[in-house]
Design a protein around this motif. Sequence first.
Motif, PDB file in Angstrom:
ATOM      1  N   GLU A 147    -179.267  53.296 -55.276  1.00 24.63           N
ATOM      2  CA  GLU A 147    -180.538  53.028 -54.127  1.00 24.63           C
ATOM      3  C   GLU A 147    -181.548  52.263 -54.405  1.00 24.63           C
ATOM      4  O   GLU A 147    -182.057  51.429 -53.810  1.00 24.63           O
ATOM      5  CB  GLU A 147    -180.683  54.648 -53.885  1.00 24.63           C
ATOM      6  CG  GLU A 147    -181.765  54.608 -52.620  1.00 24.63           C
ATOM      7  CD  GLU A 147    -182.101  55.979 -52.199  1.00 24.63           C
ATOM      8  OE1 GLU A 147    -181.621  56.874 -52.552  1.00 24.63           O
ATOM      9  OE2 GLU A 147    -183.205  56.151 -51.208  1.00 24.63           O
ATOM     10  N   GLY A 205    -183.431  58.167 -45.271  1.00 22.85           N
ATOM     11  CA  GLY A 205    -182.266  58.618 -45.702  1.00 22.85           C
ATOM     12  C   GLY A 205    -181.512  59.973 -44.813  1.00 22.85           C
ATOM     13  O   GLY A 205    -180.592  59.810 -44.817  1.00 22.85           O
ATOM     14  N   ARG A 206    -182.749  60.738 -44.370  1.00 23.27           N
ATOM     15  CA  ARG A 206    -182.229  61.968 -43.530  1.00 23.27           C
ATOM     16  C   ARG A 206    -181.681  61.121 -42.037  1.00 23.27           C
ATOM     17  O   ARG A 206    -180.740  61.570 -41.449  1.00 23.27           O
ATOM     18  CB  ARG A 206    -183.328  62.612 -42.876  1.00 23.27           C
ATOM     19  CG  ARG A 206    -183.391  63.710 -43.918  1.00 23.27           C
ATOM     20  CD  ARG A 206    -184.907  64.246 -43.963  1.00 23.27           C
ATOM     21  NE  ARG A 206    -185.899  63.532 -44.545  1.00 23.27           N
ATOM     22  CZ  ARG A 206    -187.206  63.695 -44.614  1.00 23.27           C
ATOM     23  NH1 ARG A 206    -187.687  64.704 -43.802  1.00 23.27           N
ATOM     24  NH2 ARG A 206    -188.077  62.713 -45.094  1.00 23.27           N
ATOM     25  N   SER A 229    -174.325  56.254 -45.158  1.00 28.06           N
ATOM     26  CA  SER A 229    -174.840  56.174 -46.503  1.00 28.06           C
ATOM     27  C   SER A 229    -176.454  55.891 -46.540  1.00 28.06           C
ATOM     28  O   SER A 229    -177.158  55.396 -45.504  1.00 28.06           O
ATOM     29  CB  SER A 229    -174.380  54.957 -47.261  1.00 28.06           C
ATOM     30  OG  SER A 229    -174.715  53.658 -46.611  1.00 28.06           O
ATOM     31  N   ARG A 230    -177.150  56.529 -47.332  1.00 30.55           N
ATOM     32  CA  ARG A 230    -178.552  56.172 -47.338  1.00 30.55           C
ATOM     33  C   ARG A 230    -179.310  54.658 -47.275  1.00 30.55           C
ATOM     34  O   ARG A 230    -179.957  54.318 -46.631  1.00 30.55           O
ATOM     35  CB  ARG A 230    -179.417  56.800 -48.685  1.00 30.55           C
ATOM     36  CG  ARG A 230    -179.210  58.334 -48.833  1.00 30.55           C
ATOM     37  CD  ARG A 230    -179.680  58.816 -50.110  1.00 30.55           C
ATOM     38  NE  ARG A 230    -181.033  58.305 -50.150  1.00 30.55           N
ATOM     39  CZ  ARG A 230    -182.233  59.277 -49.799  1.00 30.55           C
ATOM     40  NH1 ARG A 230    -181.764  60.485 -49.011  1.00 30.55           N
ATOM     41  NH2 ARG A 230    -183.481  58.762 -49.810  1.00 30.55           N
ATOM     42  N   GLN A 267    -178.031  60.237 -43.070  1.00 32.07           N
ATOM     43  CA  GLN A 267    -177.382  61.378 -43.399  1.00 32.07           C
ATOM     44  C   GLN A 267    -177.058  62.030 -41.830  1.00 32.07           C
ATOM     45  O   GLN A 267    -175.908  62.535 -41.769  1.00 32.07           O
ATOM     46  CB  GLN A 267    -178.061  62.256 -44.260  1.00 32.07           C
ATOM     47  CG  GLN A 267    -177.897  62.207 -45.709  1.00 32.07           C
ATOM     48  CD  GLN A 267    -178.965  62.605 -46.725  1.00 32.07           C
ATOM     49  OE1 GLN A 267    -179.944  63.213 -46.096  1.00 32.07           O
ATOM     50  NE2 GLN A 267    -178.805  62.080 -47.784  1.00 32.07           N
ATOM     51  N   HIS A 277    -182.015  52.747 -44.944  1.00 37.09           N
ATOM     52  CA  HIS A 277    -182.941  51.700 -45.380  1.00 37.09           C
ATOM     53  C   HIS A 277    -182.954  50.669 -44.607  1.00 37.09           C
ATOM     54  O   HIS A 277    -183.923  49.758 -44.306  1.00 37.09           O
ATOM     55  CB  HIS A 277    -182.769  51.722 -46.966  1.00 37.09           C
ATOM     56  CG  HIS A 277    -183.123  52.678 -47.761  1.00 37.09           C
ATOM     57  ND1 HIS A 277    -184.412  53.408 -47.563  1.00 37.09           N
ATOM     58  CD2 HIS A 277    -182.552  53.289 -48.794  1.00 37.09           C
ATOM     59  CE1 HIS A 277    -184.093  54.562 -48.449  1.00 37.09           C
ATOM     60  NE2 HIS A 277    -183.103  54.340 -49.222  1.00 37.09           N
TER      61      HIS A 277
END
Length: 237
Positions: free
Chosen positions: A71, A19-20, A28-29, A23, A33
């Motif tokens: 998510e 996620g980071r 987007s997260r 970001q 992934h």
Amino acid sequence: MNENLFIPTHVGIIVDGNGRWAQERGLSRSKGHKAGFYRLKEVCIYAKELGIKYLSLYVFSTENFKREKKEVDYLMNLFVKLYEEEFQELMDNGIKVIFSGRREPLPKKVLDAMDKITEESKNNSEAVVNFCLNYGGQTEMLDMTKKIVQQVIDGNLSVDDITLDVLQDNLYQKIPPLDYVIRTSGELRLSNFMLYQASYAEFYFPKTYFPDFTKNDFYDAIVEFNRRNRRFGGNAS
Ligand code: IPE
Ligand code: IPE
Ligand code: MG
């Protein structure tokens, strides 16, 4: 590759920082992934090339169901994609794939993909990759306890015969204890990963986010493992 490196038998990776990673790039997260997902396959194959016999990958915790539905759904679809698009390469590398975790409440399409992967790879013997999916260490101990109590109730086991071997045999998978746990992204916690199996593991916490975790980073982690002096409660050598 350094021929003299000692290779741990069972390595666990807590896959973190997707996620980071996204970001920080204004993405987007989900994009994080996806990037992490492609690293996963690379890591599986590289672990086998290094001679690691067992690799446990913590990819989705029981607690991760607390995340937004969007998510969670994205991650579930990625696990199906693992079978549809990436699994053949693991097969070609002789990797046996197993899963640890509760089946409930995973969607049927994910369970079907997991079952097919398990069945099709069951005779592979080069290395084992254990995906911890809908996995929680505390839940694993709860499930282990229930299985053992049931055996006692059924008269197949007496209380005096409950040994550490019996506990081990009733975990999700019969695999050796963890020698080494790597958690990417700089977080210094286990987050419910293999609490029983990690009793005497060494730990390594690179700051790298998982989508950036390259073969070189993995190799460096193994070099670091070789600097450790494991004692298992005995005297320092
Ligand atoms: C790890 O990345 C993947 C899963 C837990 C499914 P995260 O999604 O936890 O990434 P961060 O920790 O928010 O950066
Ligand atoms: C742990 O990561 C679970 C997995 C890597 C699958 P999290 O990102 O969910 O853990 P916390 O919430 O930061 O402890
Ligand atoms: Mg995280």
